[in-house]
Design an enzyme around this catalytic site. Structure first.
Site, PDB file in Angstrom:
ATOM      1  N   ARG A  66       0.832  -1.211   0.000  1.00 20.00           N
ATOM      2  CA  ARG A  66       0.000   0.000   0.000  1.00 20.00           C
ATOM      3  C   ARG A  66       0.869   1.265   0.000  1.00 20.00           C
ATOM      4  O   ARG A  66       0.540   2.248  -0.669  1.00 20.00           O
ATOM      5  CB  ARG A  66      -0.935  -0.013   1.212  1.00 20.00           C
ATOM      6  CG  ARG A  66      -1.951   1.107   1.155  1.00 20.00           C
ATOM      7  CD  ARG A  66      -3.043   0.949   2.197  1.00 20.00           C
ATOM      8  NE  ARG A  66      -4.115   1.898   1.957  1.00 20.00           N
ATOM      9  CZ  ARG A  66      -4.598   2.727   2.883  1.00 20.00           C
ATOM     10  NH1 ARG A  66      -4.120   2.700   4.119  1.00 20.00           N
ATOM     11  NH2 ARG A  66      -5.565   3.564   2.574  1.00 20.00           N
ATOM     12  N   HIS A  70       0.567   4.384  -2.637  1.00 14.73           N
ATOM     13  CA  HIS A  70       0.350   5.758  -2.179  1.00 14.73           C
ATOM     14  C   HIS A  70       1.532   6.665  -2.534  1.00 14.73           C
ATOM     15  O   HIS A  70       1.367   7.868  -2.703  1.00 14.73           O
ATOM     16  CB  HIS A  70       0.061   5.788  -0.672  1.00 14.73           C
ATOM     17  CG  HIS A  70      -1.339   5.388  -0.342  1.00 14.73           C
ATOM     18  ND1 HIS A  70      -2.085   5.977   0.650  1.00 14.73           N
ATOM     19  CD2 HIS A  70      -2.159   4.459  -0.908  1.00 14.73           C
ATOM     20  CE1 HIS A  70      -3.284   5.418   0.694  1.00 14.73           C
ATOM     21  NE2 HIS A  70      -3.352   4.485  -0.219  1.00 14.73           N
ATOM     22  N   ASN A  95      -2.910   8.854   4.295  1.00 13.69           N
ATOM     23  CA  ASN A  95      -1.672   8.122   4.595  1.00 13.69           C
ATOM     24  C   ASN A  95      -1.486   7.808   6.070  1.00 13.69           C
ATOM     25  O   ASN A  95      -0.504   7.180   6.453  1.00 13.69           O
ATOM     26  CB  ASN A  95      -0.456   8.922   4.085  1.00 13.69           C
ATOM     27  CG  ASN A  95      -0.429   8.958   2.569  1.00 13.69           C
ATOM     28  OD1 ASN A  95      -0.920   8.038   1.918  1.00 13.69           O
ATOM     29  ND2 ASN A  95       0.126  10.018   2.014  1.00 13.69           N
ATOM     30  N   HIS A 192      -6.057  -5.793  -2.594  1.00  9.93           N
ATOM     31  CA  HIS A 192      -6.769  -5.990  -1.324  1.00  9.93           C
ATOM     32  C   HIS A 192      -6.955  -7.467  -0.994  1.00  9.93           C
ATOM     33  O   HIS A 192      -7.606  -7.807  -0.021  1.00  9.93           O
ATOM     34  CB  HIS A 192      -8.113  -5.247  -1.346  1.00  9.93           C
ATOM     35  CG  HIS A 192      -7.964  -3.755  -1.392  1.00  9.93           C
ATOM     36  ND1 HIS A 192      -8.978  -2.906  -1.740  1.00  9.93           N
ATOM     37  CD2 HIS A 192      -6.895  -2.951  -1.124  1.00  9.93           C
ATOM     38  CE1 HIS A 192      -8.550  -1.646  -1.682  1.00  9.93           C
ATOM     39  NE2 HIS A 192      -7.282  -1.645  -1.325  1.00  9.93           N
TER      40      HIS A 192
HETATM   41  C1  HEM Z   1      -8.740   2.214  -6.156  1.00  9.79           C
HETATM   42  C2  HEM Z   1      -9.000   2.714  -5.061  1.00  9.79           C
HETATM   43  C3  HEM Z   1      -8.514   2.264  -3.711  1.00  9.79           C
HETATM   44  C4  HEM Z   1      -9.128   2.635  -2.563  1.00  9.79           C
HETATM   45  C5  HEM Z   1     -10.338   3.549  -2.430  1.00  9.79           C
HETATM   46  C6  HEM Z   1      -8.425   1.978  -1.492  1.00  9.79           C
HETATM   47  C7  HEM Z   1      -8.740   2.113  -0.151  1.00  9.79           C
HETATM   48  C8  HEM Z   1      -8.180   1.399   0.882  1.00  9.79           C
HETATM   49  C9  HEM Z   1      -8.588   1.467   2.260  1.00  9.79           C
HETATM   50  C10 HEM Z   1      -9.691   2.374   2.804  1.00  9.79           C
HETATM   51  C11 HEM Z   1      -7.823   0.596   2.956  1.00  9.79           C
HETATM   52  C12 HEM Z   1      -7.884   0.316   4.464  1.00  9.79           C
HETATM   53  C13 HEM Z   1      -6.793   1.128   5.143  1.00  9.79           C
HETATM   54  C14 HEM Z   1      -6.713   0.938   6.625  1.00  9.79           C
HETATM   55  O1  HEM Z   1      -7.734   0.718   7.297  1.00  9.79           O
HETATM   56  O2  HEM Z   1      -5.570   1.025   7.167  1.00  9.79           O
HETATM   57  C15 HEM Z   1      -6.921  -0.024   2.027  1.00  9.79           C
HETATM   58  C16 HEM Z   1      -5.987  -0.971   2.353  1.00  9.79           C
HETATM   59  C17 HEM Z   1      -5.071  -1.496   1.462  1.00  9.79           C
HETATM   60  N1  HEM Z   1      -4.888  -1.106   0.147  1.00  9.79           N
HETATM   61 FE1  HEM Z   1      -6.146   0.022  -0.923  1.00  9.79          FE
HETATM   62  N2  HEM Z   1      -7.389   1.239  -1.989  1.00  9.79           N
HETATM   63  C18 HEM Z   1      -7.394   1.386  -3.345  1.00  9.79           C
HETATM   64  C19 HEM Z   1      -6.488   0.838  -4.220  1.00  9.79           C
HETATM   65  C20 HEM Z   1      -5.369   0.124  -3.862  1.00  9.79           C
HETATM   66  C21 HEM Z   1      -4.287  -0.253  -4.757  1.00  9.79           C
HETATM   67  C22 HEM Z   1      -4.219   0.126  -6.233  1.00  9.79           C
HETATM   68  C23 HEM Z   1      -3.384  -0.948  -4.016  1.00  9.79           C
HETATM   69  C24 HEM Z   1      -2.067  -1.550  -4.425  1.00  9.79           C
HETATM   70  C25 HEM Z   1      -1.767  -1.958  -5.636  1.00  9.79           C
HETATM   71  C26 HEM Z   1      -3.911  -1.029  -2.665  1.00  9.79           C
HETATM   72  C27 HEM Z   1      -3.325  -1.718  -1.633  1.00  9.79           C
HETATM   73  C28 HEM Z   1      -3.865  -1.842  -0.368  1.00  9.79           C
HETATM   74  C29 HEM Z   1      -3.370  -2.775   0.631  1.00  9.79           C
HETATM   75  C30 HEM Z   1      -2.286  -3.814   0.435  1.00  9.79           C
HETATM   76  C31 HEM Z   1      -4.131  -2.542   1.791  1.00  9.79           C
HETATM   77  C32 HEM Z   1      -3.989  -3.222   3.155  1.00  9.79           C
HETATM   78  C33 HEM Z   1      -3.100  -2.345   4.016  1.00  9.79           C
HETATM   79  C34 HEM Z   1      -2.726  -2.921   5.372  1.00  9.79           C
HETATM   80  O3  HEM Z   1      -3.134  -4.040   5.715  1.00  9.79           O
HETATM   81  O4  HEM Z   1      -1.978  -2.227   6.081  1.00  9.79           O
HETATM   82  N3  HEM Z   1      -5.103  -0.353  -2.604  1.00  9.79           N
HETATM   83  N4  HEM Z   1      -7.150   0.481   0.749  1.00  9.79           N
END
Ligand code: HEM
Length: 265
Positions: A66, A70, A95, A192
């Site tokens: 993530r 970002h 972030n 995700h």
């Molecule tokens: C397209 C729109 C996207 C939205 C709206 C979005 C939104 C989010 C949100 C709200 C979370 C939860 C964060 C938290 O509670 O700490 C999350 C987690 C995550 N996102 Fe996304 N995301 C998007 C795209 C992506 C992309 C493109 C990637 C990577 C290629 C990505 C990788 C991740 C990962 C790996 C997590 C888990 C993070 C953790 O466990 O610490 N996301 N995302």
């Protein structure tokens, strides 16, 4: 069982973020093996560092994936996300919950000892994201390196990032700005498949959302499960798998789950 590994399109598209990273950095001349002569152990140092952090805390893998996303969406993949100080990207709301910085700092310290001043933080982030996918049993792929680190990091630039309450149209536009189409968007959200979300970000949809009830677009059968995981007025920092039941393993069940857990008339 995850069967997605038989679907090369998924992984090709999944690699689109990294292809984008390469495209953005192309003008700077990235190539696979950029450090082959100047720091031959660069990639193995990053991998072993990510691996040791992952062993003591598996949440590092989704955290690093993530962070890379970002970083890339703000000023390109230039490690601007790592810059400390007031009003930097790091301090901006999207972030605030990023995790895994310590693995990057550790890798950088070791690389500075082995090859001072050679390996960019931007490359460390890219390599670490690849290693995180590999360590969670996804694929491995060659990462072009040679990115330069940026020196500008502004919280206000994080408006480039897609927000989770934004419309799909707006998310499509934000991806299109980087030459990424709808298929790329869908595939990349497949990241995700690993990681978690904090209850504080989604529990508003579980209670008193419309007419005193939960968000009707969530499958009613899934609502009680989520409510049990994130009780009303409970601990908002509690973290729940984004890919229910498979949050530690990189695969495609996220997409199947998404169909099952949403409700459309
Ligand atoms: C397209 C729109 C996207 C939205 C709206 C979005 C939104 C989010 C949100 C709200 C979370 C939860 C964060 C938290 O509670 O700490 C999350 C987690 C995550 N996102 Fe996304 N995301 C998007 C795209 C992506 C992309 C493109 C990637 C990577 C290629 C990505 C990788 C991740 C990962 C790996 C997590 C888990 C993070 C953790 O466990 O610490 N996301 N995302």
């Amino acid at each position: 069982m995850k069967s997605g590994f038989t679907n090369p399109r998924f992984f090709l598209a999944m690699a689109a973020l990294f292809a984008m990273a390469a495209a953005l950095a192309h003008a700077q001349g990235t190539r696979v093996g950029f450090y082959a002569r100047t720091c031959p152990r660069a990639e193995s140092i990053v991998r072993s560092t990510v691996q040791s952090h992952f062993r003591s805390n598996p949440a590092v893998a989704p955290g690093l994936l993530r962070i890379h996303f970002h970083d890339c969406f703000v000023q390109g993949c230039d490690a601007s996300i790592l810059i400390d100080g007031p009003n930097t990207e790091k301090t901006a709301p999207p972030n605030r919950l990023l995790r895994g910085y310590e693995a990057i700092d550790d890798a950088k310290t070791q690389l500075e000892a082995a090859c001072p001043g050679v390996v960019s933080c931007a490359d460390i982030l890219s390599l670490a994201a690849r290693d995180s996918v590999f360590l969670t049993r996804g694929i491995n792929w060659p990462v072009p390196t040679g990115r330069r680190d940026g020196r500008v990091s502004l919280a206000s630039d994080t408006s480039n990032l897609p927000g989770f309450t934004e419309s799909i149209d707006s998310q499509k536009q934000k991806f299109a700005a980087f030459g990424l189409n709808t298929q790329d968007l869908v595939a990349l959200v497949g990241a995700h498949t690993i990681g978690t979300s904090a209850c504080q970000l989604f529990s508003y949809r579980l209670y008193n959302f419309t007419n005193g009830g939960p968000d009707p677009t969530i499958n009613p059968a899934f609502v009680p499960q989520l409510q049990a995981l994130c009780p009303q007025n409970g601990d908002g920092s509690r973290r729940i798998d984004l890919d229910t039941g498979s949050g530690n393993r990189f695969g495609t069940s996220f997409f199947a789950n998404l169909r099952k857990t949403s409700h459309h008339e």
